[in-house]
Design a protein around this motif. Sequence first.
Motif, short mmCIF file in Angstrom:
data_model
loop_
_atom_site.label_atom_id
_atom_site.label_comp_id
_atom_site.label_asym_id
_atom_site.label_seq_id
_atom_site.Cartn_x
_atom_site.Cartn_y
_atom_site.Cartn_z
N THR A 4 0.89 -1.07 0.07
CA THR A 4 0.08 -0.05 -0.10
C THR A 4 0.93 1.26 -0.09
OG1 THR A 4 -1.75 -1.07 1.23
CG2 THR A 4 -1.72 1.41 1.30
N LYS A 5 0.61 2.25 -0.84
CA LYS A 5 1.25 3.36 -0.92
C LYS A 5 0.55 4.39 -0.53
CE LYS A 5 4.79 1.69 -3.34
NZ LYS A 5 6.52 1.80 -2.65
N HIS A 6 1.12 5.62 -0.06
CA HIS A 6 0.41 6.86 0.46
C HIS A 6 0.94 7.94 -0.56
CE1 HIS A 6 -0.10 5.29 4.90
NE2 HIS A 6 -0.53 4.60 4.32
N TRP A 7 0.05 8.45 -1.15
CA TRP A 7 0.31 9.66 -2.19
C TRP A 7 -0.05 10.71 -1.64
CZ3 TRP A 7 1.02 7.88 -7.61
CH2 TRP A 7 0.92 6.49 -7.75
N PHE A 8 0.58 11.83 -2.30
CA PHE A 8 0.53 13.26 -2.29
C PHE A 8 0.68 13.92 -3.80
CE2 PHE A 8 1.42 17.89 -1.99
CZ PHE A 8 0.69 18.22 -0.93
N LYS A 64 -7.58 1.14 -6.02
CA LYS A 64 -6.50 0.02 -5.77
C LYS A 64 -6.09 -0.29 -4.41
CE LYS A 64 -5.44 -0.99 -10.09
NZ LYS A 64 -5.55 -2.41 -10.74
N GLY A 65 -6.72 0.52 -3.62
CA GLY A 65 -6.24 0.48 -1.83
C GLY A 65 -5.39 1.36 -1.39
N ASP A 66 -4.77 2.21 -2.22
CA ASP A 66 -3.95 3.21 -1.57
C ASP A 66 -4.55 4.30 -0.81
OD1 ASP A 66 -1.91 1.48 -2.75
OD2 ASP A 66 -1.14 3.06 -4.13
N LYS A 67 -3.67 5.05 -0.35
CA LYS A 67 -4.20 6.00 0.41
C LYS A 67 -3.80 7.59 -0.26
CE LYS A 67 -4.68 4.07 4.97
NZ LYS A 67 -4.49 4.32 6.44
N VAL A 68 -4.49 8.52 -0.48
CA VAL A 68 -4.22 9.82 -1.17
C VAL A 68 -4.85 11.10 -0.48
CG1 VAL A 68 -4.58 11.02 -3.24
CG2 VAL A 68 -4.68 8.38 -3.47
N ALA A 69 -3.68 11.85 -0.41
CA ALA A 69 -3.87 13.13 -0.10
C ALA A 69 -3.82 14.18 -1.43
CB ALA A 69 -2.91 13.95 0.84
N ALA A 70 -4.89 14.85 -1.75
CA ALA A 70 -4.87 15.41 -3.04
C ALA A 70 -5.28 17.00 -2.81
CB ALA A 70 -6.02 14.92 -3.76
N THR A 71 -4.42 17.97 -3.71
CA THR A 71 -4.60 19.33 -3.52
C THR A 71 -5.63 20.00 -4.56
OG1 THR A 71 -2.86 19.94 -4.83
CG2 THR A 71 -2.31 19.45 -2.57
N PHE A 72 -6.50 20.97 -4.31
CA PHE A 72 -7.38 21.56 -5.35
C PHE A 72 -7.05 23.11 -4.61
CE2 PHE A 72 -9.11 17.38 -4.29
CZ PHE A 72 -9.50 16.80 -5.26
N ARG A 73 -7.58 23.84 -5.58
CA ARG A 73 -7.85 25.12 -5.46
C ARG A 73 -9.03 25.62 -4.96
NH1 ARG A 73 -5.33 28.18 -10.53
NH2 ARG A 73 -6.71 26.73 -11.80
N GLY A 124 -0.17 9.56 7.88
CA GLY A 124 0.85 9.04 8.80
C GLY A 124 2.31 9.20 8.06
N HIS A 125 2.32 8.87 6.81
CA HIS A 125 3.71 9.33 6.19
C HIS A 125 3.43 9.23 4.60
CE1 HIS A 125 3.17 4.82 5.49
NE2 HIS A 125 3.87 5.13 4.38
N LEU A 126 4.30 9.68 4.00
CA LEU A 126 4.06 9.85 2.45
C LEU A 126 5.13 8.99 1.55
CD1 LEU A 126 3.65 13.60 1.91
CD2 LEU A 126 1.88 11.91 2.21
N ASP A 127 4.74 8.23 0.72
CA ASP A 127 5.48 7.33 -0.06
C ASP A 127 5.68 7.96 -1.43
OD1 ASP A 127 5.71 5.02 1.56
OD2 ASP A 127 3.42 4.72 1.39
N VAL A 128 4.74 8.56 -2.10
CA VAL A 128 4.87 9.17 -3.24
C VAL A 128 4.44 10.35 -3.39
CG1 VAL A 128 4.09 8.60 -5.79
CG2 VAL A 128 4.07 6.70 -4.14
N VAL A 129 5.30 11.44 -4.04
CA VAL A 129 4.59 12.77 -4.29
C VAL A 129 4.67 13.24 -5.73
CG1 VAL A 129 5.55 15.03 -3.81
CG2 VAL A 129 5.89 13.37 -1.97
N ARG A 181 12.72 9.48 6.46
CA ARG A 181 12.27 7.89 5.94
C ARG A 181 13.51 7.21 5.31
NH1 ARG A 181 7.46 6.20 7.04
NH2 ARG A 181 7.30 5.00 4.93
N LYS A 182 14.20 7.89 4.49
CA LYS A 182 14.94 7.28 3.52
C LYS A 182 14.46 6.38 2.62
CE LYS A 182 18.90 8.86 5.63
NZ LYS A 182 18.44 9.68 6.40
N SER A 183 13.41 6.82 2.21
CA SER A 183 12.47 6.16 0.97
C SER A 183 11.51 7.45 0.43
CB SER A 183 11.73 5.24 1.66
OG SER A 183 10.75 5.72 2.58
N GLY A 184 10.76 6.81 -0.64
CA GLY A 184 9.94 7.85 -1.13
C GLY A 184 10.12 7.72 -2.80
N HIS A 185 9.23 8.29 -3.66
CA HIS A 185 9.38 8.30 -5.24
C HIS A 185 8.71 9.59 -5.21
CE1 HIS A 185 9.47 5.95 -9.05
NE2 HIS A 185 9.72 7.25 -9.16
N ILE A 186 9.47 10.43 -6.26
CA ILE A 186 8.89 11.71 -6.71
C ILE A 186 8.59 11.74 -8.07
CG2 ILE A 186 9.25 14.31 -6.94
CD1 ILE A 186 11.16 13.98 -4.37
#
Length: 277
Positions: free
Chosen positions: A2-6, A25-34, A75-80, A125-130
């Motif tokens: 499971t990935k946590h997205w921003f 797909k069951g991941d968690k997502v923080a999403a920005t809007f104006r 809790g944390h972010l994996d993908v930005v 966290r020494k991890s992540g994907h941008i």
Amino acid sequence: MTKHWFITGVSTGFGKHLAELALAKGDKVAATFRQPDQADEFTQKAGANGLGLVADVADEAAVKQAVADAIARLGHLDVVVNNAGYGSLGPIEEVPDEEVQRQFDINVFGPLRVLRAVLPHLRERKSGHILNITSIGGLRAFPGVGIYNGSKFALEGIGESLAAQVGPLGIHVTNVEPSGFRTDWAGRSATYTEPAIADYRPTAGQNLANIQKASGNQPGDPERAAQAMFDLVRMENPPVHLPLGKAAVKGALDKFTTIKAEIEQYAHIGNGADFPE
């Protein structure tokens, strides 16, 4: 897995499709809007797995707060995903200064604001994907697209440098380079400065007309692009560059084949500029 997205800019286009797919797909997502109503609607639909946030990437304080709220909620972010952006189209000589500044503020400084807000968390966290959503227009230029090209070339350089800088820390960076996809990029999301100078009408003017004519009929499928990015962040060794769409793949290969031949042809001039050995 499971990935946590921003993800920035989720109201339309790639951001919308990617956020919806990740949630499905069951991941968690923080999403920005104006717009607050869009953020509220996203939060309601996502339930416990998502959070809609109000943040314009032109607003540094709002970006910092959105990242902080995302981490607090997920809790944390994996993908930005630096997705928010737009196209400013028109002849280089004729696009007004204020529009050039806005283009770079959104397409270059906006992602920088996001990067500076999330990197301390990813480094800890020494991890992540941008993922930086650039464009085939970040690898090769076209008439009438020079200001947009310039902004995306800049983001390409930032992403490539950052990949070398944070790779040893366990953080991946990929510049995603789409060609024409059926999003709002060439429609209501774009700004057009039509050429008033007659000299530019056969070049910049014709290309702008072609872009507008193709809008809504581009070969790229945003849902397939979202799936490609979803799969990308699950790769053990993801690429630094990922052209998306047949036109992007061909365009990138053609660009670098042409550059290679040009450099080799004139290497004697370049090599001759050093002090004699």
